[in-house]
Design an enzyme around this catalytic site. Structure first.
Site, PDB file in Angstrom:
ATOM      1  N   ARG A   1     -13.866  -7.701   2.453  1.00  0.00           N
ATOM      2  CA  ARG A   1     -12.451  -7.489   2.130  1.00  0.00           C
ATOM      3  C   ARG A   1     -11.645  -8.713   2.525  1.00  0.00           C
ATOM      4  O   ARG A   1     -10.758  -9.146   1.813  1.00  0.00           O
ATOM      5  CB  ARG A   1     -11.891  -6.266   2.881  1.00  0.00           C
ATOM      6  CG  ARG A   1     -12.518  -4.916   2.545  1.00  0.00           C
ATOM      7  CD  ARG A   1     -12.255  -4.483   1.126  1.00  0.00           C
ATOM      8  NE  ARG A   1     -10.856  -4.559   0.743  1.00  0.00           N
ATOM      9  CZ  ARG A   1      -9.900  -3.700   1.142  1.00  0.00           C
ATOM     10  NH1 ARG A   1     -10.201  -2.670   1.910  1.00  0.00           N
ATOM     11  NH2 ARG A   1      -8.649  -3.847   0.737  1.00  0.00           N
TER      12      ARG A   1
ATOM     13  N   ARG B   1       0.875  -1.186   0.000  1.00  0.00           N
ATOM     14  CA  ARG B   1       0.000   0.000   0.000  1.00  0.00           C
ATOM     15  C   ARG B   1       0.899   1.219   0.000  1.00  0.00           C
ATOM     16  O   ARG B   1       1.746   1.375   0.887  1.00  0.00           O
ATOM     17  CB  ARG B   1      -0.920   0.045   1.216  1.00  0.00           C
ATOM     18  CG  ARG B   1      -1.510   1.436   1.405  1.00  0.00           C
ATOM     19  CD  ARG B   1      -2.590   1.536   2.416  1.00  0.00           C
ATOM     20  NE  ARG B   1      -3.804   0.894   1.953  1.00  0.00           N
ATOM     21  CZ  ARG B   1      -5.014   1.170   2.429  1.00  0.00           C
ATOM     22  NH1 ARG B   1      -5.166   2.074   3.373  1.00  0.00           N
ATOM     23  NH2 ARG B   1      -6.067   0.545   1.978  1.00  0.00           N
TER      24      ARG B   1
ATOM     25  N   GLN C   1     -10.189  -3.830  -3.062  1.00  0.00           N
ATOM     26  CA  GLN C   1     -11.431  -3.189  -2.619  1.00  0.00           C
ATOM     27  C   GLN C   1     -12.548  -3.449  -3.631  1.00  0.00           C
ATOM     28  O   GLN C   1     -13.673  -3.814  -3.261  1.00  0.00           O
ATOM     29  CB  GLN C   1     -11.196  -1.678  -2.483  1.00  0.00           C
ATOM     30  CG  GLN C   1     -12.431  -0.893  -2.105  1.00  0.00           C
ATOM     31  CD  GLN C   1     -12.876  -1.167  -0.674  1.00  0.00           C
ATOM     32  OE1 GLN C   1     -12.090  -1.078   0.247  1.00  0.00           O
ATOM     33  NE2 GLN C   1     -14.150  -1.511  -0.498  1.00  0.00           N
TER      34      GLN C   1
ATOM     35  N   ASP D   1     -16.791   7.881  -1.772  1.00  0.00           N
ATOM     36  CA  ASP D   1     -15.505   7.752  -1.081  1.00  0.00           C
ATOM     37  C   ASP D   1     -15.165   9.138  -0.543  1.00  0.00           C
ATOM     38  O   ASP D   1     -15.802  10.137  -0.917  1.00  0.00           O
ATOM     39  CB  ASP D   1     -14.451   7.251  -2.085  1.00  0.00           C
ATOM     40  CG  ASP D   1     -13.092   6.974  -1.455  1.00  0.00           C
ATOM     41  OD1 ASP D   1     -12.973   6.959  -0.209  1.00  0.00           O
ATOM     42  OD2 ASP D   1     -12.116   6.780  -2.221  1.00  0.00           O
TER      43      ASP D   1
ATOM     44  N   HIS E   1      -7.186   0.489  -6.481  1.00  0.00           N
ATOM     45  CA  HIS E   1      -7.418  -0.220  -5.217  1.00  0.00           C
ATOM     46  C   HIS E   1      -8.177  -1.509  -5.568  1.00  0.00           C
ATOM     47  O   HIS E   1      -9.360  -1.666  -5.261  1.00  0.00           O
ATOM     48  CB  HIS E   1      -8.232   0.673  -4.280  1.00  0.00           C
ATOM     49  CG  HIS E   1      -8.241   0.247  -2.848  1.00  0.00           C
ATOM     50  ND1 HIS E   1      -7.517  -0.831  -2.372  1.00  0.00           N
ATOM     51  CD2 HIS E   1      -8.909   0.743  -1.771  1.00  0.00           C
ATOM     52  CE1 HIS E   1      -7.720  -0.950  -1.068  1.00  0.00           C
ATOM     53  NE2 HIS E   1      -8.561  -0.018  -0.685  1.00  0.00           N
TER      54      HIS E   1
ATOM     55  N   CYS F   1     -16.180   2.482   0.587  1.00  0.00           N
ATOM     56  CA  CYS F   1     -15.014   1.649   0.895  1.00  0.00           C
ATOM     57  C   CYS F   1     -14.582   1.801   2.354  1.00  0.00           C
ATOM     58  O   CYS F   1     -13.941   0.913   2.899  1.00  0.00           O
ATOM     59  CB  CYS F   1     -13.865   2.001  -0.035  1.00  0.00           C
ATOM     60  SG  CYS F   1     -13.460   3.759  -0.016  1.00  0.00           S
TER      61      CYS F   1
END
Ligand code: CP
Ligand code: NVA
Length: 316
Positions: free
Chosen positions: A299, A108, A138, A230, A135, A271
């Site tokens: 997830r 990440r 996700q 988001d 991502h 998310c």
């Protein structure tokens, strides 16, 4: 199918076929059912996972760490406050070293290029746990959550409302394109998804049946199965908060916006983490259409399925 996935990295869903993504979705559902049954598996025994983090995380870190550890694997958390990457050592050299010690790497961080370098030089699967551009883990959990409400995602309509150029919006665009969804980004012109990705997805959409729309008009959410948002300022963009507040206040997901879908059974996705009162109001994220908490749980199941499918089997 599983043989084709062994040893693969996941940097973006652009590198995967529709069939491979479909397989991973179905496999994630199997992994979730196994987890609910309480049966114990030890499918990562003898394996090691480097968890490289340049940015903070709750869900991604915990999903990788618990999914790997509970199956007998050994995850090692490495923030850039702990290791040489970003200080004394290049991503290439870090990759060469980690590849000698670990079965796989999760990254990440700020740049998609760093994930690409790690994959190129480590020789082990690298999982993108969020970069400036994508991502992907996700997005798989998002589609799984959508399917838990509506069945097969193909032909469904997903509207992302907010910062159209961010990593989450871009990954959704790719996965929706691959799986044949109708994907709409509702965003001000200043935050439109970049043309290069739009062209790439539009070219792929012809074969999947997907459609992609980018618009500034919030009326475009009419009929949507799912509304997704988001944060207004992603990690690393904190200095742009005021500008984003000005641009995105008209795009807040609130009750009137949810009502514009014209449907009571449409769902709300996020998310997380969420800034309640900015991109979404509390009555929506905590209301009857909420699915963000299911997304968070998913997830773990999707990440476990991705690792099970891509980690090479033990040498016999
Ligand atoms: N959704 C997500 O990636 O959450 P974290 O930043 O907590 O990992
Ligand atoms: N777009 C957000 C996603 C967080 C999971 C960010 O990059 O901060």
């Amino acid at each position: 199918m599983s043989a084709a996935l062994q040893g693969r990295s996941l940097l973006t869903w652009l590198d995967y076929t529709s069939e491979e993504i479909r397989f991973l979705l179905d496999f994630s559902k199997q992994v979730k059912a196994e987890s609910a049954s309480g049966e114990v598996f030890q499918r990562f025994t003898g394996k090691t996972l480097a968890l490289l983090f340049e940015k903070r995380s709750t869900r991604t870190r915990c999903a990788f760490e618990t999914a790997f550890g509970e199956e007998g694997g050994y995850p090692v958390f490495l923030s850039t406050a702990d290791i040489q990457l970003g200080a004394k050592e290049s991503p290439e050299d870090t990759a060469r070293v980690l590849g000698r010690m670990f079965s796989a790497i999760q990254f990440r961080g700020f740049k998609q290029e760093t994930a690409e370098i790690l994959a190129k030089y480590s020789g082990v699967p690298v999982y993108n746990g969020l970069t400036d551009r994508f991502h992907p883990t996700q997005a798989l959990a998002d589609i799984m959550t959508l399917e838990e409400s509506f069945g097969q995602a193909k032909g469904r309509t997903l509207c992302f409302v907010g910062d159209g150029r961010n990593n989450v919006a871009r990954s959704l665009m790719v996965i929706c394109t691959k799986l044949g969804l109708h994907f709409t980004v509702v965003t001000p012109p200043e935050l439109k998804t970049d043309t290069a990705l739009l062209w790439q997805c539009n070219a792929l959409a012809a074969s999947s049946g997907a459609t992609i729309t980018v618009t500034a008009d919030t009326d475009a959410v009419a009929g949507a199965d799912a509304i997704y948002t988001d944060v207004w300022a992603s990690m690393g963009e904190e200095d742009r908060k005021d500008e984003r507040r000005r641009l995105l206040t008209p795009y807040q997901v609130n009750r009137p916006l949810m009502d514009k879908t014209g449907r009571r059974d449409s769902i709300f996705l996020h998310c997380l983490p969420a800034v309640k009162g900015e991109e979404v109001t509390a009555d929506v994220i905590d209301g009857p259409q909420r699915r963000a908490w299911d997304q968070a749980e998913n997830r773990k199941h999707t990440i476990k399925a991705i690792m099970l499918a891509t980690l090479p089997p033990p040498r016999s």
